[in-house]
Design an enzyme around this catalytic site. Sequence first.
Site, PDB file in Angstrom:
ATOM      1  N   SER A  44      19.777  43.367 -22.309  1.00  0.00           N
ATOM      2  CA  SER A  44      21.089  43.773 -22.801  1.00  0.00           C
ATOM      3  C   SER A  44      21.675  42.730 -23.757  1.00  0.00           C
ATOM      4  CB  SER A  44      22.004  44.049 -21.609  1.00  0.00           C
ATOM      5  OG  SER A  44      23.162  44.750 -21.996  1.00  0.00           O
ATOM      6  N   ASP A 172      19.978  50.882 -20.455  1.00  0.00           N
ATOM      7  CA  ASP A 172      20.232  49.483 -20.117  1.00  0.00           C
ATOM      8  C   ASP A 172      19.140  48.841 -19.258  1.00  0.00           C
ATOM      9  OD1 ASP A 172      21.426  47.059 -19.618  1.00  0.00           O
ATOM     10  OD2 ASP A 172      23.136  47.879 -18.531  1.00  0.00           O
TER      11      ASP A 172
END
Length: 287
Positions: A44, A172
Site C-alpha cells: 500500500s 489492498d
Amino acid sequence: MSRYGDLTVAVALGGGGARGLAHICVLQILDELGIRPVAIAGTSIGAIIGIAYAAGYSGDELRRHAESLFRSRFKLTRRLLKARARRPRRFLIDFAHPVLIDGAKFLDAFWPAGVPERFEDLQIPCRVVATDFARRKEVVFSSGALRSAVAGSMAMPGLVQAAPSNVGYLIDGGVVNPLPYNHLWGMADIIVAVDLSGSAVRKQHRKGPPSPGETLVVASQMMVNDLTARMLSERKPDVLVRPPVKQFLASSIFKSSRILAAGDACRDELIAQLDFVAAQIMSQRPA
C-alpha cells in the site's frame, strides 16, 4: 560510507494510508547513516513510497516533495479530485465514501516525476504486495508493469478502486500482508520493518456515530493490526521500528506535517536497534 561497514540492509514498508508518510522519515535516517537498502518490500503506502525511493529519490527529496504536495489544503484537494475514479452507472450511491479514487490516477498526481514504468528499471529491487481479488490470495510483484501493481496494492476497499492487472483485479495488499518483511528473508544481513499498525482511540465526548468512511477505515485498521500481530508472533524482523503514528487515521491526509514530525521521533530507536543488531552480527564473525 555506511557506519555498519559491509553489512547489507533490506527494508519492508508497511501499509497504513496517510500514516505512511512516516516511512519517508525512516528513509531519511537510513540515508544519514549511509545505508543504501539492497531490497525493498512494500504494501500500500509502503509500496508507493518504496518505489519512489527505489527510483532514485533520496529521503530528503521525497520529504520536500511531500511537503510541497501537502502544504496547501486547496491544491491537495484538487489533486485528489483529479484522481477520482469513474463510477459504473449501476452504482447510484457510493455508500462507503463520497469519493472513490483511481489508484493509477493517484500515482500520476502524487508520485514525483521520473518513476519508471517497469520494476526492472528501478535502482533498487522491489517487491510489491497486493491481493488477487478473484483468487482471494496474496500476490507479489517484482517484475513487469509497475504502476498497476502499486495501484492494486493501495486499493483500500471502499476508498480506492480495484486495479486491473495481468493477473486480474487487485485490492489492498494490507488485506493479506500489511508488513511484508517475510519476502526479504535471505536478501540481506539485516531486515528492517516499519510497522504503522495500531488503532487511534476515538474521543468519547464526540457526539453522534462515526461516519461510514471512518467506520470503514477503522475496521480495516483493526484487521491490519491483528494480521501484523500474528506475523510478529511467528517471526520478527531483525529491526522493528514503530513510528508513533497510531493517533492518526489512515485517512488523515491533511495532518501530514504532524505525521512527518512523528516519524522523526523514531530516529534514536531505529539507530539503537541497528547498532545492537549490527554488533551482534559482527561479534559472530570469525576474527
